[in-house]
Enzyme design. Structure first.
Site, PDB file in Angstrom:
ATOM      1  N   TYR A 170       6.517 -53.318  -4.851  1.00 32.18           N
ATOM      2  CA  TYR A 170       7.014 -52.973  -6.187  1.00 32.18           C
ATOM      3  C   TYR A 170       6.750 -51.512  -6.554  1.00 32.18           C
ATOM      4  O   TYR A 170       7.511 -50.934  -7.325  1.00 32.18           O
ATOM      5  CB  TYR A 170       6.477 -53.946  -7.252  1.00 32.18           C
ATOM      6  CG  TYR A 170       7.178 -55.281  -7.137  1.00 32.18           C
ATOM      7  CD1 TYR A 170       8.458 -55.463  -7.644  1.00 32.18           C
ATOM      8  CD2 TYR A 170       6.583 -56.342  -6.453  1.00 32.18           C
ATOM      9  CE1 TYR A 170       9.125 -56.669  -7.493  1.00 32.18           C
ATOM     10  CE2 TYR A 170       7.240 -57.552  -6.296  1.00 32.18           C
ATOM     11  CZ  TYR A 170       8.509 -57.713  -6.819  1.00 32.18           C
ATOM     12  OH  TYR A 170       9.181 -58.900  -6.658  1.00 32.18           O
ATOM     13  N   ASN A 199      18.577 -57.251 -13.926  1.00 28.81           N
ATOM     14  CA  ASN A 199      18.031 -56.121 -13.164  1.00 28.81           C
ATOM     15  C   ASN A 199      16.686 -55.694 -13.734  1.00 28.81           C
ATOM     16  O   ASN A 199      16.446 -55.784 -14.937  1.00 28.81           O
ATOM     17  CB  ASN A 199      19.002 -54.943 -13.186  1.00 28.81           C
ATOM     18  CG  ASN A 199      20.330 -55.300 -12.545  1.00 28.81           C
ATOM     19  OD1 ASN A 199      20.400 -56.285 -11.807  1.00 28.81           O
ATOM     20  ND2 ASN A 199      21.353 -54.534 -12.824  1.00 28.81           N
ATOM     21  N   VAL A 200      15.854 -55.165 -12.853  1.00 29.07           N
ATOM     22  CA  VAL A 200      14.511 -54.746 -13.264  1.00 29.07           C
ATOM     23  C   VAL A 200      14.369 -53.222 -13.155  1.00 29.07           C
ATOM     24  O   VAL A 200      13.285 -52.678 -13.328  1.00 29.07           O
ATOM     25  CB  VAL A 200      13.431 -55.454 -12.401  1.00 29.07           C
ATOM     26  CG1 VAL A 200      13.439 -56.957 -12.666  1.00 29.07           C
ATOM     27  CG2 VAL A 200      13.625 -55.181 -10.902  1.00 29.07           C
ATOM     28  N   HIS A 225      14.560 -60.698 -16.354  1.00 29.85           N
ATOM     29  CA  HIS A 225      13.726 -60.848 -15.154  1.00 29.85           C
ATOM     30  C   HIS A 225      12.604 -59.813 -15.094  1.00 29.85           C
ATOM     31  O   HIS A 225      12.045 -59.562 -14.032  1.00 29.85           O
ATOM     32  CB  HIS A 225      14.594 -60.767 -13.886  1.00 29.85           C
ATOM     33  CG  HIS A 225      15.473 -61.974 -13.689  1.00 29.85           C
ATOM     34  ND1 HIS A 225      16.454 -62.053 -12.728  1.00 29.85           N
ATOM     35  CD2 HIS A 225      15.497 -63.176 -14.344  1.00 29.85           C
ATOM     36  CE1 HIS A 225      17.053 -63.246 -12.805  1.00 29.85           C
ATOM     37  NE2 HIS A 225      16.496 -63.935 -13.779  1.00 29.85           N
ATOM     38  N   CYS A 260      -1.862 -57.553 -16.918  1.00 29.37           N
ATOM     39  CA  CYS A 260      -3.125 -57.984 -16.322  1.00 29.37           C
ATOM     40  C   CYS A 260      -3.099 -59.471 -15.999  1.00 29.37           C
ATOM     41  O   CYS A 260      -2.671 -60.287 -16.815  1.00 29.37           O
ATOM     42  CB  CYS A 260      -4.274 -57.664 -17.279  1.00 29.37           C
ATOM     43  SG  CYS A 260      -5.865 -58.207 -16.630  1.00 29.37           S
ATOM     44  N   CYS A 274      -6.391 -60.669 -18.647  1.00 30.52           N
ATOM     45  CA  CYS A 274      -6.293 -60.607 -20.121  1.00 30.52           C
ATOM     46  C   CYS A 274      -4.854 -60.444 -20.599  1.00 30.52           C
ATOM     47  O   CYS A 274      -4.606 -60.428 -21.795  1.00 30.52           O
ATOM     48  CB  CYS A 274      -7.182 -59.498 -20.677  1.00 30.52           C
ATOM     49  SG  CYS A 274      -6.545 -57.820 -20.392  1.00 30.52           S
ATOM     50  N   GLY A 331      28.771 -57.745 -11.951  1.00 32.14           N
ATOM     51  CA  GLY A 331      27.944 -57.419 -10.793  1.00 32.14           C
ATOM     52  C   GLY A 331      26.840 -58.413 -10.493  1.00 32.14           C
ATOM     53  O   GLY A 331      25.741 -58.032 -10.119  1.00 32.14           O
ATOM     54  N   ASN A 347      33.491 -57.888 -10.794  1.00 32.33           N
ATOM     55  CA  ASN A 347      32.647 -58.069  -9.605  1.00 32.33           C
ATOM     56  C   ASN A 347      33.383 -57.629  -8.347  1.00 32.33           C
ATOM     57  O   ASN A 347      34.600 -57.736  -8.278  1.00 32.33           O
ATOM     58  CB  ASN A 347      32.267 -59.559  -9.479  1.00 32.33           C
ATOM     59  CG  ASN A 347      30.818 -59.753  -9.125  1.00 32.33           C
ATOM     60  OD1 ASN A 347      29.951 -59.417  -9.913  1.00 32.33           O
ATOM     61  ND2 ASN A 347      30.548 -60.275  -7.940  1.00 32.33           N
TER      62      ASN A 347
END
Ligand code: APR
Length: 233
Positions: A61, A97-98, A114, A122, A125, A181, A207
């Site tokens: 990531y 999308n991220v 997403h 965390c 916490c 998309g 698309n």
């Protein structure tokens, strides 16, 4: 190309997926035969994968985060910003999308269902932090509040997508729904179109290939979002 002719009283909900970011240079999931940048979904996109190997998942990531920062929104993202300005409050953009590209393009009413590469939280916490504020040098970044392990703020397979109540409230008001998309095979997002169409809303698809939920699309525009959106909107 025909224009969509949205009316001022239309309420539009849009769902976007990896395809809208493809022209910015971010690979879609389908491109890679079910692998995401050479990793299996189980390895990098499930809670079990993170429990098994948090170092690998964090490495993955971090790379996606730096990659997203290195690219720019494309004409498809920008066409949706202009559309929102015309429809004002009668507009919601839901994205799977991220990469944060809708936000960076200037879209205001966006739900990243997403999660986002730009935040993490965390495992202990639950404090949320901006990736830009976190020291990403350690293999596993650490919470500034409690010192425990942070995790990417990504909704992994088996986890509940974000803000579903707000999404369904908007779907209940939608008179027009657009899917852009996305292959239409990851739920619950893939189901939104059937939900709104059963209520009588008009449905539009943009698309490259025909998506899985093609049966629910009234008006389909086949091609690249960055070409089609600026000309139909
Ligand atoms: N313009 C429009 N559509 C495009 C373009 C483009 N330039 N390039 C590719 N596409 C289409 C492909 O034809 C495909 O149908 O975008 C779709 C991308 O599909 P996927 O790669 O499956 O991505 P997506 O539907 O967003 O995946 C959904 O699955 O892995 C999970 O959580 C992850 O959010 C993701 C979800």
């Amino acid at each position: 190309m025909t224009k969509l002719n949205l009316k001022p009283k239309d309420f539009l909900v849009i769902l976007t997926g990896a395809g809208i970011s493809a022209e910015s240079g971010i690979k879609t999931f389908r491109d890679s035969d079910g692998l995401w940048e050479n990793h299996s979904v189980e390895e990098v996109a499930t809670p079990e994968g993170f429990a098994n190997n948090p170092i690998l998942v964090w490495k993955f990531y971090k790379e996606r985060y730096y990659q997203a920062l290195s690219v720019s929104p494309n004409p498809g993202h920008i066409a949706l910003v202009d559309l929102e300005k015309k429809l004002n409050k009668n507009f919601l953009l839901v994205t799977q999308n991220v990469d944060g590209l809708h936000d960076r393009a200037g879209s205001k009413s966006v739900i990243e269902m997403h999660g986002s590469l730009n935040t993490c939280f965390c495992t202990n916490c639950k404090k949320k932090e901006l990736m830009s504020d976190v020291d990403l040098n350690p293999d596993i970044p650490i919470c500034s509040a409690c010192g425990k392990m942070l995790r990417p703020d990504i909704v992994w397979f088996g986890e509940m997508p974000y803000r579903m109540n707000e999404i369904y409230k908007a779907l209940d008001k939608a008179t027009v729904f657009m899917t852009i998309g996305t292959s239409g095979n990851v739920y619950p997002a893939a189901n939104f179109i059937a939900y709104v169409r059963n209520r009588g809303a008009r449905t539009i698809g943009v698309n490259l290939e025909k998506p899985e939920n093609m049966a629910y699309i009234d008006e389909f525009f086949q091609g690249k979002a960055g070409d089609i959106l600026p000309s139909i909107l």
